[in-house]
Scaffold this active site. Sequence first.
Site, PDB file in Angstrom:
ATOM      1  N   ARG A 185     -19.489  -3.766  17.401  1.00 26.01           N
ATOM      2  CA  ARG A 185     -20.099  -2.826  18.332  1.00 26.01           C
ATOM      3  C   ARG A 185     -21.301  -3.490  18.983  1.00 26.01           C
ATOM      4  O   ARG A 185     -21.834  -4.458  18.465  1.00 26.01           O
ATOM      5  CB  ARG A 185     -20.529  -1.544  17.609  1.00 26.01           C
ATOM      6  N   HIS A 186     -21.716  -2.947  20.103  1.00 23.73           N
ATOM      7  CA  HIS A 186     -22.855  -3.527  20.803  1.00 23.73           C
ATOM      8  C   HIS A 186     -24.132  -3.344  19.980  1.00 23.73           C
ATOM      9  O   HIS A 186     -24.331  -2.325  19.328  1.00 23.73           O
ATOM     10  CB  HIS A 186     -23.027  -2.878  22.169  1.00 23.73           C
ATOM     11  N   GLU A 187     -24.986  -4.360  20.041  1.00 22.58           N
ATOM     12  CA  GLU A 187     -26.269  -4.298  19.357  1.00 22.58           C
ATOM     13  C   GLU A 187     -27.087  -3.136  19.912  1.00 22.58           C
ATOM     14  O   GLU A 187     -27.046  -2.844  21.104  1.00 22.58           O
ATOM     15  CB  GLU A 187     -27.021  -5.616  19.546  1.00 22.58           C
ATOM     16  N   ASP A 235     -21.134  -8.232  22.199  1.00 21.97           N
ATOM     17  CA  ASP A 235     -22.053  -8.581  23.285  1.00 21.97           C
ATOM     18  C   ASP A 235     -21.691  -9.894  23.960  1.00 21.97           C
ATOM     19  O   ASP A 235     -22.314 -10.261  24.964  1.00 21.97           O
ATOM     20  CB  ASP A 235     -23.484  -8.677  22.749  1.00 21.97           C
TER      21      ASP A 235
END
Length: 656
Positions: A245-247, A256
């Site tokens: 998942r995105h930071e 990312d």
Amino acid sequence: MCCWVSTDLHNACCAFLLTLADIHHHKHLSLKMDEAQLTVNNELSYEVQVSWMSQRCYQCLYQQLGVVPAGLEPGQPSSVNFVVSTQHEITLQINSTPIELELCKIPFHFGEHGNYSLWVKTLNASFGVNCSVVTDKDPVNSYIPILVAFLIYALLALVFAIGKKVWGLDAVRGLVLRLGSSMETERLINSELGPTRVVPPVTDNILPPPLTSSRRLRSLDTFRGISLVIMVFVNYGGGRYWFFRHESWNGLTVADLVFPWFVFIMGTSIALSINALLRAGATRCSLLRKAVWRSLQLFIIGVLVINPNYCQGALAWENLRIPGVLQRLAWSYLVVACLDLLVARGQLDVLTVVSLFFFSFSSALFNSLCCFMLNRFMLNLCLRKGDVFNGVGFIFQDAWWSPAIDFLLYWPAWLCVILLEVLWLFLTFQLPVPDCPAGYLGPGGIGDMGLYVNCTGGAAGFIDRLLLGEKHMYQNPSSRVIYATRIPYDPEGVLGSINSILMAFLGLQAGKIILHYRERPKSIMSRFLIWGLLLGVVSAFLTKCSTDQGFIPVNKNLWSLSYVTTLACFAFVLLMLIYYIVDVNKWWSGAPFYYPGMNSILVYVGHEVFEDYFPFRWRMSNSQSHAEHLIQNLVATSCWVIISYLLYKKKIFWKI
């Protein structure tokens, strides 16, 4: 994820953590993914407050977890059960109430579905407080499904490689051909029409088909395919693992990496396609019209894809999200294509450029008619030359300025990009943002000790809210996960689009390198490494080799300058490796990533539109299982790889 704590004295909302109280006795709670049970046992004669903070949260306020009443009597503690997050290490803080006095802090990384006890006791000798965590039930290893999936895919790749080697053996191919010939002979004998005249295939076509043209680099489509496959996988959920998942704010995860790489390789393709079209006789005006039309199509498709309610009726302008992935690709493509059309050459004759440079230099230095005539003769000779000279001029390749020839040739475009970056720096660090400090790059919310709650993204968020309006932005940014931000923020906003142009332009530079040194693979790879090294040094300076404490941290939400330089560094190195393996030594054909790379727009749009349909998604028996989510997401991603392969075999490609 909003989690509520309900007691007589407190009612709070926090991210990741769910609190349920059951005083006097233990009660096992229903745990979900990335959760563990924590039982706090208080033997003190006064109640304590338990708070928490994620180690991934930079300069954050502690969030209240709950209150544990005083012990009933000596030797009989009061107990309260809580549910805590297991994604990252957290720090527990124990304070006395009602006086806020810190008793102890405990950093601990809880394991998924584990049961833990936190004992708060009084030390007999010093009347101090001792806090310790004990594991009552071992957690499960939630990463085993990833290992199993990796081994399965590695085994399939090995079987495919061995099968390809076996098929390449002359004995095996001869056996298969003999069997095929005997079967064909028997079919012809049994046929009522008898044998027919076989027309030999035409092999001397004047124009080779574009898919098998030797000029097309498979490494570019392979690189694009790798980025796209990872993008599809993480968009489908990535097995619900946090690193897919995105930071939440600063830093990098696997999710990312892929979008900037996709932008990078788009820039590389722009350089190669415009050069090929100019060499084929296309005019710059026609290519400009084509770039504008393609960008408009990408933008419209992007708006439709991220606003799926059109299936239920007309789109409502009130809550229509305007920015998006395809919209940013459209904008980056338009600007970079226009810049390249201003300076691109149909005939990349390096001798022409060298002569012009040498002419201007020698004329200014010597101001002699002899030098003028000499360079004039060389210039006319090069202009009459119809073919393309691949590489630096054979008599000037040792000049001190020759390594920068592919850079100096397009200096007007570079000047425009540098001016755009100056604009980004000025707006980011000098634009006044109401109630926020100048140059603020933080997430707001509980970050920065809660001083700038509504300053998420600083100037980037302010410009989006000013130009687009809050209802036309992304409503659930990743910053809400850890930093509990309150306002919308769009990671594909206006200000970040400037840096996406830089990313695409760096990819364009990679394409220029390929064009100038196309017959010299070592020169291409060495220049890729040089660019990667230079960009890596810039990133190290901007970030101070730190996640949060640099001048400009690596941040996907902001598309910060260091984010672009870091990902471009990775892109140059990765493209060099793929180019060496696929196109130079031909150790790998690029399969299976090559096929989605050839049909990238169709795969991206298709995976967004059909996300909720079988076989890409189905009703799971246990929705709180990483393993089942991982299986579903891998199957969905594999389906798109298979679809792209079938479309490739049928020569069906969606080009815009």
